[in-house]
Write an enzyme that holds these catalytic residues in place. Sequence first.
Site, mmCIF file in Angstrom:
data_model
loop_
_atom_site.group_PDB
_atom_site.id
_atom_site.type_symbol
_atom_site.label_atom_id
_atom_site.label_comp_id
_atom_site.label_asym_id
_atom_site.label_seq_id
_atom_site.Cartn_x
_atom_site.Cartn_y
_atom_site.Cartn_z
ATOM 1 N N SER A 1 0.733 -1.134 -0.103
ATOM 2 C CA SER A 1 0.062 -0.019 -0.088
ATOM 3 C C SER A 1 0.725 1.241 0.082
ATOM 4 C CB SER A 1 -0.953 0.008 1.286
ATOM 5 O OG SER A 1 -1.314 1.336 1.535
HETATM 6 N N1 LIG Z 1 -6.602 8.477 1.570
HETATM 7 C C1 LIG Z 1 -6.226 7.195 2.540
HETATM 8 C C2 LIG Z 1 -6.500 5.929 1.562
HETATM 9 C C3 LIG Z 1 -6.286 4.706 2.359
HETATM 10 C C4 LIG Z 1 -6.870 3.406 1.496
HETATM 11 O O1 LIG Z 1 -7.903 3.503 0.754
HETATM 12 N N2 LIG Z 1 -6.048 2.539 1.646
HETATM 13 C C5 LIG Z 1 -6.459 1.162 0.815
HETATM 14 C C6 LIG Z 1 -5.182 0.441 0.829
HETATM 15 S S1 LIG Z 1 -4.036 1.090 -0.349
HETATM 16 C C7 LIG Z 1 -7.576 0.658 1.751
HETATM 17 O O2 LIG Z 1 -7.476 0.572 3.114
HETATM 18 N N3 LIG Z 1 -8.261 -0.240 1.060
HETATM 19 C C8 LIG Z 1 -9.481 -0.999 1.860
HETATM 20 C C9 LIG Z 1 -10.566 -0.144 1.724
HETATM 21 O O3 LIG Z 1 -10.954 0.880 1.589
HETATM 22 O O4 LIG Z 1 -11.732 -0.871 2.355
HETATM 23 C C10 LIG Z 1 -4.868 7.218 2.988
HETATM 24 O O5 LIG Z 1 -3.941 8.341 2.497
HETATM 25 O O6 LIG Z 1 -4.517 6.693 4.057
#
Ligand SMILES: N[C@@H](CCC(=O)N[C@@H](CS)C(=O)NCC(=O)O)C(=O)O
Length: 216
Positions: A11
């Site tokens: 990530s």
């Molecule tokens: N804007 C957030 C984005 C976080 C995000 O969406 N991370 C993804 C993984 S890269 C995630 O957690 N996906 C799972 C979900 O949204 O349920 C940040 O910068 O932390």
Amino acid sequence: MGLKLYKKDTSAPCRSVYMVLEILNITDVEYVNMNLVKRDHYTDEYLKMNPQHTIPTLKDGDFVIWDSHVITTYLVNQYGKDDALYPKDLKKRALVDLRLHFDNSVLFAALKAAMVPILYHGEKTFRKENLDNIKTGYEFLEKFLTGLWLTGDSITLADICCVANISSLNEILPIDNVLYPKLTAWFERCSKQEFYIKGNVPGLQSFQELLKSSIQ
Ligand SMILES: N[C@@H](CCC(=O)N[C@@H](CS)C(=O)NCC(=O)O)C(=O)O
């Protein structure tokens, strides 16, 4: 210190937190690896902590925050020895914030839109509209880069957060050095920094492997 970071190395947002921890020399962190395929982020325990079910999530004692931009600014404000990465001067800080919001709303949004069909819907090629979003991100950055770094002549959180996402986007759509010479030079400059080598490269390699196995 009692920091606990819920993370996944592929990530990009998590990797921006690793880079900041590296620069701030914070080593006293408990890392909790999250398996999104196994839906670790939908357990009752995790949702109670972060109803938005995203990673990274940081716990500092009983205090919980998520979003890499919020986490990295908090870490610098709370544990930084100086304000170099996130200036206290309000105008300088506003310029960093401008890039952090750009990173979240344009670069990360483009990365997520491109990867979801590949990772979760079995698609083997990137959709044209998603590649176009990435190009838009590159075009903006090319215009923003008037100095060595994204907000001037020193590295800030703007560079760190943007380069985490850019390094993943570059795996999807390699940055064209003729179309984007300033972006190419900035990316090369970032890639040589120790914090990038230690904090971003290992997870980026895992992302490259994930991508390879998902599109072949
Ligand atoms: N804007 C957030 C984005 C976080 C995000 O969406 N991370 C993804 C993984 S890269 C995630 O957690 N996906 C799972 C979900 O949204 O349920 C940040 O910068 O932390």
